[in-house]
Design an enzyme around this catalytic site. Structure first.
Site, PDB file in Angstrom:
ATOM      1  N   LYS A 116       0.858  -1.180   0.000  1.00  0.00           N
ATOM      2  CA  LYS A 116       0.000   0.000   0.000  1.00  0.00           C
ATOM      3  C   LYS A 116       0.894   1.229   0.000  1.00  0.00           C
ATOM      4  CE  LYS A 116      -3.618   2.466   2.445  1.00  0.00           C
ATOM      5  NZ  LYS A 116      -4.657   2.420   3.467  1.00  0.00           N
ATOM      6  N   LYS A 171      -2.061  -1.551  -3.838  1.00  0.00           N
ATOM      7  CA  LYS A 171      -2.929  -0.379  -3.781  1.00  0.00           C
ATOM      8  C   LYS A 171      -2.113   0.901  -3.846  1.00  0.00           C
ATOM      9  CE  LYS A 171      -6.046   1.876  -0.611  1.00  0.00           C
ATOM     10  NZ  LYS A 171      -6.546   1.947   0.731  1.00  0.00           N
TER      11      LYS A 171
HETATM   12  C1  PBG Z   1      -7.182   3.875   5.262  1.00  0.00           C
HETATM   13  C2  PBG Z   1      -7.641   3.553   3.893  1.00  0.00           C
HETATM   14  C3  PBG Z   1      -7.481   4.406   2.796  1.00  0.00           C
HETATM   15  C4  PBG Z   1      -8.093   3.795   1.718  1.00  0.00           C
HETATM   16  C5  PBG Z   1      -8.596   2.569   2.144  1.00  0.00           C
HETATM   17  N1  PBG Z   1      -8.294   2.434   3.510  1.00  0.00           N
HETATM   18  C6  PBG Z   1      -6.912   5.766   2.721  1.00  0.00           C
HETATM   19  C7  PBG Z   1      -5.628   6.050   3.321  1.00  0.00           C
HETATM   20  O1  PBG Z   1      -4.771   5.182   3.520  1.00  0.00           O
HETATM   21  O2  PBG Z   1      -5.430   7.216   3.639  1.00  0.00           O
HETATM   22  C8  PBG Z   1      -8.154   4.414   0.357  1.00  0.00           C
HETATM   23  C9  PBG Z   1      -9.106   3.849  -0.603  1.00  0.00           C
HETATM   24  C10 PBG Z   1      -9.370   4.671  -1.794  1.00  0.00           C
HETATM   25  O3  PBG Z   1      -8.758   5.741  -2.035  1.00  0.00           O
HETATM   26  O4  PBG Z   1     -10.250   4.247  -2.549  1.00  0.00           O
HETATM   27  N2  PBG Z   1      -6.871   2.892   6.125  1.00  0.00           N
END
Ligand code: PBG
Length: 326
Positions: free
Chosen positions: A196, A249
């Site tokens: 991520k 991601k």
């Molecule tokens: C946070 C989380 C995020 C997303 C999913 N879980 C945002 C972040 O890490 O700030 C983003 C998903 C998206 O942008 O569609 N735990």
């Protein structure tokens, strides 16, 4: 000209093109992310994500009838909490009867066949807007993992099929697996947010949850977009710690990472087609600058081609409708 090889022969008609297609999309591949908020009778469209709304539980259950009818078999639920429910330790995340847990149970009761994936991270409940506990401007790892374990167990109790730790703390997969097993939840799966990245493409999601960090950024826990070897390390760790599925991601700017993990590991790789990727296509399509439907299908197919088995996408409903009519 007599050419022995004319690759165009395999492209000469739709029948032949589809016959030799190497990859295809199916509704079975999709997980649909959805947002739940408090109250009743609510359907609040998220400005930066046209077509995607926050639902109160009652309207969410109605919306789900449509989702299920389209053939979608899994959703991923995220909660939107008011500031008044947030604190430093994300206490609300494992409070009995809280909106999120109550919603999971209600969905499971009404749609027992639907698989539910959850989100394990502190940000929706954190007064600091971070995925972990903040002390002197630092995100504490091990203390955060304890909170994540409580959250995961509470979600499993509420009926979650797949636990999705999206926090990027070290060692959380092993700790969550142990916590779930200790409570008798051996059958609950873990989809690790493995690679991520600290990405600008999460902006619209943070609007949806009202969960943007109150200070700083997430670069001390989310990965540097410059790196791919590091994704191999994260994957190795998550798999050794007991992850059932791994995730990359965002997806669209990280297709190389999806391929890298799929080529190197033998468990399913999920692509998270994030909010900013959705917003870009919607914005361009709504301006008449691209064909939104074609761009959506091409974007999703590229993730399959890269090696994703599963795609988490806000396009799930729309793409399912396109696939169903073909
Ligand atoms: C946070 C989380 C995020 C997303 C999913 N879980 C945002 C972040 O890490 O700030 C983003 C998903 C998206 O942008 O569609 N735990």
């Amino acid at each position: 000209m007599n050419l022995l090889h004319r690759p165009r022969r395999n492209r000469k008609s739709e029948a032949i093109r589809s016959m030799v297609a190497e990859n295809s999309l199916s509704v079975n591949d999709f997980i649909f992310p959805m947002f739940v908020t408090g109250g009743t009778g609510k359907k609040e469209e998220i400005k930066s994500m046209p077509g995607i709304s926050r639902f109160s539980l009652d309207t969410l259950l109605i919306e789900l009838e449509e989702v299920v009818a389209l053939g979608i078999k899994c959703i991923c639920l995220f909660p939107n909490y008011p500031e008044s429910k947030k604190d430093k330790y994300a206490t609300e995340s494992h409070q009995e009867g809280t909106l999120y847990l109550e919603s999971l149970s209600a969905i499971k009761a009404k749609f027992p066949e639907l698989a539910i994936m959850t989100d394990v991270a502190m940000d929706p409940y954190s007064s600091d807007g971070h995925d972990g506990i903040v002390e002197d401007g630092k995100i504490l790892n091990d203390e955060t993992v304890e909170v994540l374990c409580k959250m995961a167990v509470a979600q499993a109790k509420a009926g979650a099929d797949i636990i999705g730790p999206s926090d990027m703390m070290d060692g959380r997969i092993e700790a969550i697996r142990a916590a779930l097993d200790a409570e008798g939840f051996q059958e609950v799966s873990i989809m690790a947010y493995t690679a991520k990245y600290a990405s600008a493409f999460y902006g619209p999601f943070r609007d949806a949850l009202e969960s943007a960090p109150k200070f700083g950024d997430k670069k001390t826990y989310q990965m540097n977009p410059a790196n791919s070897k590091e994704a191999l390390l994260e994957a190795e760790l998550d798999i050794n710690e007991g992850a059932d599925m791994i995730m990359v991601k965002p997806a669209f700017s990280y297709l190389d990472v999806i391929k890298l993990l799929n080529d190197n590991f033998n468990i399913p790789v999920t692509a998270y087609n994030v909010s900013g990727e959705y917003a870009m296509i919607k914005a361009a399509a709504n301006n008449g600058w691209i064909d939104g439907e074609k761009a959506m299908m091409e974007m999703l197919l590229s993730m399959k081609r890269a090696g994703a088995s599963v795609i988490l996408t806000y396009f799930a409903k729309e793409a399912a409708a396109v696939l169903n009519k073909n």
